[in-house]
Design an enzyme around this catalytic site. Structure first.
Site, PDB file in Angstrom:
ATOM      1  N   GLY A 133       0.824  -1.213   0.000  1.00 25.58           N
ATOM      2  CA  GLY A 133       0.000   0.000   0.000  1.00 25.58           C
ATOM      3  C   GLY A 133       0.852   1.255   0.000  1.00 25.58           C
ATOM      4  O   GLY A 133       1.217   1.765   1.060  1.00 25.58           O
ATOM      5  N   TYR A 134       1.188   1.712  -1.175  1.00 26.47           N
ATOM      6  CA  TYR A 134       1.948   2.968  -1.304  1.00 26.47           C
ATOM      7  C   TYR A 134       1.064   4.071  -1.903  1.00 26.47           C
ATOM      8  O   TYR A 134       0.797   5.081  -1.281  1.00 26.47           O
ATOM      9  CB  TYR A 134       3.181   2.784  -2.207  1.00 26.47           C
ATOM     10  CG  TYR A 134       4.313   1.928  -1.642  1.00 26.47           C
ATOM     11  CD1 TYR A 134       4.392   1.606  -0.288  1.00 26.47           C
ATOM     12  CD2 TYR A 134       5.329   1.461  -2.487  1.00 26.47           C
ATOM     13  CE1 TYR A 134       5.442   0.828   0.207  1.00 26.47           C
ATOM     14  CE2 TYR A 134       6.379   0.687  -1.990  1.00 26.47           C
ATOM     15  CZ  TYR A 134       6.436   0.369  -0.644  1.00 26.47           C
ATOM     16  OH  TYR A 134       7.464  -0.383  -0.164  1.00 26.47           O
ATOM     17  N   GLU A 251      13.179  -4.175  -5.144  1.00 28.09           N
ATOM     18  CA  GLU A 251      12.161  -4.405  -6.150  1.00 28.09           C
ATOM     19  C   GLU A 251      12.743  -4.172  -7.543  1.00 28.09           C
ATOM     20  O   GLU A 251      12.603  -4.984  -8.449  1.00 28.09           O
ATOM     21  CB  GLU A 251      10.979  -3.469  -5.933  1.00 28.09           C
ATOM     22  CG  GLU A 251       9.971  -3.627  -7.057  1.00 28.09           C
ATOM     23  CD  GLU A 251       8.822  -2.649  -6.960  1.00 28.09           C
ATOM     24  OE1 GLU A 251       8.937  -1.655  -6.231  1.00 28.09           O
ATOM     25  OE2 GLU A 251       7.817  -2.892  -7.638  1.00 28.09           O
TER      26      GLU A 251
END
Lengths: 399, 383
Positions: A133-134, A251
């Protein structure tokens, strides 16, 4: 200079190929993002996650004490390449579980958090699936402007706000959530903290967002007085930005190998399709395939260079951005050339790839419709180009 | 995996960079454009002293025994500085095939003289059809006691000053244009040879060479008669990689110039590099140049360990053609009007783009070779 892989990587590649042949249906060709959409595909992906876990591959990069194999970056690269080439689903444990939730917990998490979550992710079980959740409606590229707040109340934090474009939220047990803990911080990125949030907590609502094809990949997630134990804070309060910058690096480091494996497979499929359908006689198609091979070979070397820098203990700053922009370019180019090759058949709805008129299991149409979304995920090309300008070329900040 | 240069390689880079900056400033490059010879014999001799000519010859031919990768590094440095002269034609186009295909007598006779810088060589391959395809070789060599060469070669680099040439000629007509080709070793002063410099934009001394009943003895054949295309193929593949390294050097300089200028040039009270329109252009140039860099290194490394790949070599040259051109052009745009002037060095690089692109095969030529490789290769998923 020496661009050879070691024996270890060679052996691993072979094992992964054998695994793919044994565990995946005949003529399997993965279709990007599909695993989150249908229940049956998700279940299949999770069953593969379990098997990857049993093989010790799922979290091979992690240290042994946390359920990993302490695999070298080169082994990880060989694994990501092969897994993508063969279309092995279920390699990520949602969005970020393997790639950054785990490694970030190892770096910043309390012993309690590590003990609880690392084995769950490494097990390949549904309780180890994460979403991230960014982004928020008003905080996309300008991530530091998030408004979802967490306020301390005794042994708990109370969270209120909204996240958006949250991929796999509907499949996840946990959310890696970025919130504001200090709205008065002199600089907005200084008041951010990260929490591990159980998606079953009261007050969380997940609302599907469908993309234009009809896939259910991402979601809106609403937080309404969600109470989270204070022990679920990851690292230090208000230090979240710095922690995330670290984990974003993980990432991005993982993008290049996967991108190369996937792109190489699609190119190989296109080559075989053109051979079988006598399309090699067409000059435009010959040129298109040649151009794609040039780009994909280039991508391979760029990806390897990034991993090389990481393997020497460096923290590559602009290289992952470089690799991501280049991958996005290839996806777009391959989508255009690929749909050009399929011609009229490129019109088939990728959601109906079992149609007898669908070619190459719909992977080309799928790529065409989905690449705009893929290129936005984890940072738009424009944001990545800013990073390259600032850190690769030492140009002044441009935004 | 190792992306770092060895100590020896770092030394080559450092000494070459220092040497070329001193010996080959841009005033020199400009002078040599107008010079009849097109190179500076003084610089040439110093290059000989540094061991560059015989860099990859074994010691028995007065070389230093380095490998193909090391030679590639040197080409990149020459490209960064735009060194004009017959190094490429002598070393890349001629000494490598002689080293590979020459008889032991030929090697003993020829290579030490190249290593000592005594003789300048060039390759006479392309003709008025301006193609690197085997069908482009039309110059006839007829056996009449000796061979008699009759025809015209075009775009022969530095033929104006060459002592010897490798001349690719047709010795018999076969259905497959690759067959019936022979490579001759020809004294450039032989009677019947007429050389004229072609006015190229780069002023890089490419020549028209007319062969009017030029006699060549039977002993002056490289390799075997009628089987010369293998040699040409070898030259195209090795020299493509070396030319690409030179272009990489040029592209890197063009990027650096654009990047430096974007930091200095102020408009609207800010360095123009702080505007995304400019910054993103430069970021894309960086992706281009770094991509080309590692491709060139990969191909050179494969060649140096004996696993050269025709597919990869063509990928490299096709990429170099596009990146060198695009980087020069974008750097000119970053500079604005000054980029369009004779005064700025950047134009010298841009003026080389067409010559470099044509040399050893343009983009279309290499794309076609890539496509041919793809038609027969076996993807892993079928294994």
């Amino acid at each position: 200079m020496d661009f050879k892989f070691g024996e270890k990587e060679g052996k691993l590649r072979k094992e992964i190929r054998e695994f793919a042949k044994k565990e995946l249906p005949p003529n399997w060709l993965s279709v990007m993002f599909e695993e989150e959409h249908r229940d049956e595909d998700w279940e299949f992906a999770m069953s593969i996650s379990k098997k990857l876990s049993e093989k010790g591959w799922l979290t091979m990069s992690w240290p042994e004490e946390y359920g990993g194999k302490g695999a070298s970056l080169w082994e990880q690269l060989a694994y990501s390449e092969e897994a993508s080439y063969w279309g092995i689903p279920g390699t990520t444990m949602g969005v970020g579980g393997v790639d950054w939730v785990g490694p970030s917990l190892m770096m910043f998490g309390t012993d309690e958090l590590k003990k609880k979550h690392l084995p769950l992710i490494a097990s390949g079980d549904a309780d180890g699936v994460w979403c991230t959740g960014y982004s928020e409606p008003n905080a996309g590229s300008d991530f530091a402007s998030i408004r979802t707040r967490a306020v301390r109340d005794g042994d708990e934090y109370v969270i209120n706000g909204q996240k958006i474009w949250t991929s796999a939220a509907h499949r996840s047990r946990w959310c890696w959530l970025a919130v504001k803990t200090d709205i008065d911080a002199p600089k907005k990125h200084k008041g951010i903290s990260v929490f591990a949030v159980d998606m079953k907590t009261e007050g969380i609502t997940v609302r599907p967002l469908l993309n234009y094809v009809g896939y259910h990949i991402f979601n809106e997630v609403f937080f309404d007085d969600v109470r989270v134990p204070a022990t679920n804070l990851v690292g230090e309060e208000n230090r979240g930005w710095y922690q995330l910058m670290h984990s974003l690096g993980y990432e991005r480091g993982s993008v290049a190998g996967r991108g190369y494996g996937y792109n190489k497979r699609i190119l190989d499929e296109l080559i075989m399709y053109c051979r079988e359908n006598h399309l090699f006689d067409e000059p435009a198609i010959r040129n298109g395939l040649a151009d794609l091979s040039i780009e994909i070979e280039t991508q391979k070397m760029l990806a390897y260079e990034t991993i090389y820098k990481m393997s020497k203990g460096g923290v590559p700053i602009y290289e992952p951005s470089r690799d991501k922009v280049f991958n996005d370019h290839i996806l777009e180019h391959m989508a255009f050339i690929g749909t050009g090759i399929l011609g009229g058949y490129a019109q088939i709805d990728p959601m109906n790839r079992k149609s007898r008129w669908s070619k190459l299991k719909g992977c080309i149409e799928n790529l065409y419709w989905l690449f705009p979304g893929i290129s936005l995920a984890a940072g738009t090309d424009e944001v990545e180009l800013n990073i390259i300008g600032q850190y690769g070329l030492n140009l002044p900040k441009s935004y | 995996m190792d992306f770092e240069f060895s100590e020896d390689q770092t030394m080559i880079i450092d000494s070459a960079r220092k040497f070329l900056e001193k010996e080959c400033p841009k005033e020199k490059v400009r002078e040599l454009k107008e010079d009849e010879k097109g190179y500076d014999p003084d610089t040439w001799n110093k290059m000989v002293e540094m061991g560059w000519m015989g860099l990859i010859f074994p010691e028995e031919y007065e070389g230093t025994g380095m490998d193909f990768f090391d030679l590639m590094i040197l080409m990149e440095e020459m490209g960064r500085n735009l060194l004009p002269g017959p190094f490429f034609s002598t070393v890349a186009l001629c000494s490598l095939p002689i080293l590979e295909f020459g008889s032991s007598d030929q090697k003993k006779e020829i290579l030490p003289k190249i290593a000592y810088g005594e003789k300048i060589w060039t390759l006479a391959l392309t003709e008025t059809s301006a193609t690197y395809e085997p069908s482009g070789v039309a110059l006839q060599a007829t056996l009449d006691g000796d061979y008699v060469l009759e025809g015209t070669k075009l775009f022969v680099p530095y033929a104006n000053i060459a002592d010897y040439m490798l001349v690719v000629a047709r010795t018999s007509d076969k259905a497959d244009p690759k067959e019936g080709i022979t490579v001759f070793i020809v004294d450039a002063k032989s009677p019947g040879i007429k050389t004229e410099v072609i006015p190229t934009a780069a002023h890089d001394k490419q020549c028209e060479v007319i062969f009017d009943k030029v006699k060549v003895s039977k002993g002056n054949i490289l390799g075997e008669p009628d089987n010369g295309w293998d040699i040409v193929e070898f030259i195209i593949q090795r020299a493509s990689v070396l030319k690409s390294a030179e272009m990489l050097g040029g592209a890197q300089t063009a990027l650096n110039m654009g990047n430096d200028y974007a930091k200095e040039r102020v408009q609207f009270d800010k360095p123009i590099g702080s505007f995304q329109a400019i910054q993103h252009k430069l970021a894309k140039m960086l992706i281009d140049v770094e991509g080309l860099r590692f491709l060139v290194y990969e191909a050179a490394w494969k060649t140096s360990i004996g696993s050269q790949s025709a597919l990869l070599n063509s990928i490299v040259k096709a990429k170099a053609n596009e990146v060198f051109q695009r980087t020069c052009l974008e750097s000119i745009k970053v500079h604005g009007a000054i980029g369009f002037t004779e005064e700025l060095d950047l134009g010298l690089f841009f003026l080389r783009t067409k010559a470099s692109e044509f040399a050893l095969g343009d983009t279309g030529f290499h794309r076609e070779r890539i496509a041919q490789e793809l038609e027969s290769y076996k993807p892993s998923f079928l294994s």
